[in-house]
Design an enzyme around this catalytic site. Structure first.
Site: not given
Length: 431
Positions: A241-242
């Protein structure tokens, strides 16, 4: 003609003669007077209530203003003083994430050469806030003021741009870390996407518009297997997700460049390390655990292949950041309207020399003079990638970027700082 009050309530009550023929009139007048009085009282009560609510709202807003971590004459003075340019042709830079790892080093480098610098940081508790506060004290000792506030606070950003006509913004504020996204995904959307948009909105509306340099990440290369990673490689396969939020940031900044004429440079950092670093990074936590005699987890990839990272020393990253600011070109918009094309660039900032994690641990063991308790573990599916390797030819040609610190030299400097900062070894030099 006598007034209504005189007719109903004579000044000499005993001498008032009742006229039976006008009883209906008098009842009507009495009723009308009673209704009018009640109506006036109702109006008075409504006005009183409205006044109270307005006053309460003023008190509440004033309370919020006075208890906020920003605002006020002294605050404005600190911002102005910190932003003063002290060299010919210098710049005034707003550094978001100013009390962070990279933000601290970039701010100090800008200040040393005579540029004006104002930091911005929310001092969250993703890792020990005391480290950020120690960095802030370091910055303060060099005349750099760090505003405590959230990048999503549009009123605060507007106020900062009202006080200072920033020529540049170095946007380093972000929710970092690959694995933490599985615990708190909302923090990544709040900081890396919403926060970026809030900042771009403030920059696009500023007059003059600043040039923007911001931190993307090597994580955008995701599941790519082609090495070394080049800026022209595909970045549509994020592994975390980062990484996805950083990729989204690149698309968002491109949009603001295209529509509003903002000059924007994105920097894909490759595993930055060094003094004042982030405690969640492997080299940092390895150092702590080795000194405390705790085991360290060393992850391995498929087929037990050692993970490798293109470790980049902080001083080399700072050179790339300053080079990007110096060559950024000007934004072309005014009042939120584009007047012409503005530069849009993306660069890798790495060391071009990937090193395996076990080799990193061996170097730390030598400088710490302590054997690590190693625990080899297969890499979990948490978004980490098996290797990173930067192609920096574009940054070299456009920015004059040339990393000069190898991992052994950089880790030696980090260990010296770590032992001194945390009180180990009484500051004795590292061999």
């Amino acid at each position: 003609m006598p007034s209504l009050e005189e007719e109903l309530f004579p000044s000499t009550p005993g001498k008032f003669k009742i006229d039976r023929s006008h009883s209906m009139n008098r009842q009507f007048h009495r009723c009308f007077a009673s209704t009018s009085t009640m109506f006036l009282w109702a109006l008075f009560l409504i006005a009183l209530t409205a006044s109270y609510l307005s006053f309460q709202s003023f008190v509440d807003s004033g309370s919020k203003y006075f208890t906020a971590s920003w605002g006020g004459l002294q605050w404005e003075k600190q911002v102005r003083v910190s932003s003063q340019i002290r060299r010919s042709g210098g710049m005034s830079v707003l550094v978001t994430g100013g009390a962070g790892f990279v933000g601290t080093h970039v701010s100090l480098a800008l200040k040393r050469r005579g540029d004006g610098v104002v930091g911005l940081d929310n001092f969250n508790n993703y890792y020990d806030p005391s480290l950020k506060k120690a960095r802030r004290a370091l910055l303060d000792s060099h005349g750099i003021f760090v505003v405590e506030g959230d990048i999503n606070d549009s009123r605060m950003l507007e106020k900062l741009f009202d006080i200072v006509a920033f020529t540049h913004v170095m946007h380093l504020a972000a929710q970092a870390g690959v694995r933490y996204a599985m615990e708190n995904p909302n923090s990544y959307v709040h900081s890396n996407i919403a926060g970026l948009v809030s900042l771009l909105e403030a920059c696009k509306s500023a007059n003059p518009q600043p040039s923007i340099v911001w931190a993307s990440s090597s994580s955008v290369y995701g599941l790519n297997e082609k090495v070394p990673f080049s800026e022209s490689d595909r970045t549509d396969q994020p592994a975390s997700l980062y990484a996805a939020t950083k990729k989204a940031g690149e698309e968002i900044t491109h949009t603001y460049n295209h529509i509003y004429g903002l000059s924007i440079t994105g920097l894909r950092f490759f595993t930055v390390y060094g003094p004042w670093g982030r405690p969640d990074m492997a080299y940092f936590s390895f150092t702590r655990n080795i000194l405390q005699g705790k085991p360290i987890k060393i992850y391995r990839g498929k087929n037990r292949v050692d993970l490798a990272r293109d470790f980049t020393y902080i001083d080399d990253i700072v050179k790339g950041c300053l080079g990007s600011l110096d060559t950024s070109g000007k934004s072309t918009g005014s009042g939120g309207k584009k007047r012409g094309p503005a530069p849009y660039r993306i660069f890798n900032l790495g060391n071009t020399s990937p090193v395996t994690v076990p080799t990193l641990v061996s170097i730390l063991e030598r400088y710490l003079k302590t054997k690590a308790k190693r625990s080899l573990v297969d890499m979990p599916g948490n978004g980490d990638v098996p290797f990173t390797h930067a192609n920096i030819s574009l940054a070299r040609s456009e920015l004059g970027y040339k990393p000069t610190t190898d991992l052994q030299t950089g880790l030696k400097k980090f260990v010296r700082w770590y032992l001194s900062y945390y009180g180990y070894n009484h500051g004795k030099p590292v061999n």
